[in-house]
Design an enzyme around this catalytic site. Structure first.
Site, short mmCIF file in Angstrom:
data_model
loop_
_atom_site.label_atom_id
_atom_site.label_comp_id
_atom_site.label_asym_id
_atom_site.label_seq_id
_atom_site.Cartn_x
_atom_site.Cartn_y
_atom_site.Cartn_z
N GLY A 8 0.81 -1.22 0.00
CA GLY A 8 0.00 0.00 0.00
C GLY A 8 0.84 1.26 0.00
O GLY A 8 0.58 2.20 0.75
N ILE A 13 0.07 6.22 5.36
CA ILE A 13 1.13 5.60 6.17
C ILE A 13 2.17 4.95 5.27
O ILE A 13 3.37 5.03 5.52
CB ILE A 13 0.53 4.56 7.15
CG1 ILE A 13 -0.48 5.22 8.09
CG2 ILE A 13 1.63 3.90 7.95
CD1 ILE A 13 -1.18 4.25 9.03
N ALA A 82 -1.25 -1.93 3.82
CA ALA A 82 -2.43 -1.75 2.98
C ALA A 82 -3.68 -2.34 3.64
O ALA A 82 -3.67 -3.48 4.10
CB ALA A 82 -2.21 -2.43 1.62
N LYS A 158 -10.81 -4.62 10.91
CA LYS A 158 -9.47 -4.60 11.48
C LYS A 158 -9.30 -5.68 12.54
O LYS A 158 -8.24 -6.31 12.64
CB LYS A 158 -9.17 -3.22 12.08
CG LYS A 158 -9.13 -2.08 11.07
CD LYS A 158 -8.10 -2.29 9.97
CE LYS A 158 -6.67 -2.13 10.42
NZ LYS A 158 -5.71 -2.14 9.28
N VAL A 186 -4.47 8.45 13.16
CA VAL A 186 -3.15 8.82 12.63
C VAL A 186 -3.22 10.20 11.97
O VAL A 186 -3.97 10.41 11.00
CB VAL A 186 -2.65 7.77 11.63
CG1 VAL A 186 -1.24 8.13 11.13
CG2 VAL A 186 -2.63 6.38 12.27
#
Length: 340
Positions: A8, A13, A82, A158, A186
């Protein structure tokens, strides 16, 4: 120096992870869903001071087998970053769950078959602190989100993806090692217009797009510190088989975030609202707005998390909440990504 695969790479990130890994002298590979994005990624990296000559890009999708073996071949480590994180509500939770879970398994399988030493999986506080009754004690890495609670599809995706990763390692990982990083919201400097959904909170505050501040608490961490924790977890022997919460300090109310932006940015933050919205009003809006409905279970709840383990075991020392938020806003201003 090592060969590191960052999955990703065009994401918020992921692009920061490539920057830091290249800066540390590693050879870096990255996966992109479409190689048409390679040119834009390289331009972004060069604009932020990177030497991209040690970067190779591969086409690989979380939902397909093709490309993963080629991307992982010869890699010492894999940072599996990712994962789908949409701003809106999916029509069905499997739109998030399937790519998150199956993508993690594809990355782990490719890393194992390539003989990599360790995978660092980007999970989330979403896999730790949701679906529970309100509590005063800070969450830590020993807790898992309760899948039977009132949780959003992203939270479920998640949680299931991380559980599947640990089960894979236990069942068929061979000699492959796994470490997991669980960030809260984040923030930090965006490198371009493709940034994390969490950044939209600061963007909307700065734009004055929110009528006020809902009574919610958020954890804050700077993206640069999230990547630093990944790189520490990648090589430190003590990180094998461990989860690490990435949170800079105590959770903040949205109003506290707004006040921090105003205090540090002055006139640039003139549109930022500081009045708190009554929760009954937010619940009323939620009846007609599915996006707002997602936050209702956490209204008025105290919530906190501790990064004591990451600090103690890996020597991690993140920037403050305020520095992360201000860096976010300053980058949005610099890149002209706010309404005039």
């Amino acid at each position: 120096m090592a060969t590191v695969l960052v999955t990703g790479g065009s994401g918020f990130i992921g692009s920061h992870a490539i920057l830091q890994a290249l800066g540390a002298g590693h050879d870096v590979r990255t996966t992109l869903r479409n190689l048409q994005r390679e040119g834009g990624l390289r331009a972004l990296l060069r604009a932020n001071g990177a030497d991209d000559t040690r970067l190779r890009c591969f086409a690989a999708d979380l939902t397909e087998d093709s490309g993963w073996a080629e991307a992982a071949a010869g890699c010492d480590y894999v940072l599996h970053i990712a994962s789908p994180f949409p701003a809106g509500i999916p029509k069905h939770e499997d739109e998030l769950i399937v790519p998150a879970r199956d993508g993690a398994l594809r990355a782990l399988r490719a890393a194992r078959d390539a003989g990599a030493t360790r995978v660092v999986l980007t999970s989330s506080f979403a896999a730790i602190g949701y679906g529970h009754p309100e509590r005063r004690a800070a969450f830590d890495e020993t807790t898992w989100t309760n899948l039977d609670g009132p949780i959003a599809a992203y939270t479920k995706s998640k949680t299931l993806a991380e559980r599947a990763a640990w089960e894979f390692i236990a069942r068929e990982g061979g000699g492959l090692e796994l470490s997991v990083v669980n960030p809260v919201g984040v923030f930090g400097p965006v490198l371009g217009p493709d940034y994390a959904t969490s950044i939209q909170l600061v963007q909307r505050l700065m734009d004055g797009a929110l009528p006020g501040c809902p009574k919610l608490r958020f954890g804050v961490v700077d993206v640069r510190d999230v990547v630093d924790l990944h790189l520490r977890a990648m090589t430190d022997p003590a990180a094998n088989g461990e989860r690490f919460l990435a949170v800079a300090g105590d959770f903040m109310r949205v109003r506290e975030m707004a006040l921090a932006l105003k205090a540090r940015l002055g006139d640039a933050a003139r549109k930022v609202p500081t009045r708190e919205l009554p929760s009954w009003l937010v619940r009323l809006v939620a009846l007609a707005d599915p996006t707002v409905r997602q936050i209702v279970p956490d209204l008025d709840k105290d919530k906190n998390a501790s990064a004591g383990k990451a600090r103690r075991v890996l020597g991690w020392s993140p920037r403050s909440n305020e520095d992360a938020l201000v860096a976010t806003a300053e980058s949005l201003l610099r890149l002209d990504l706010l309404k005039r």
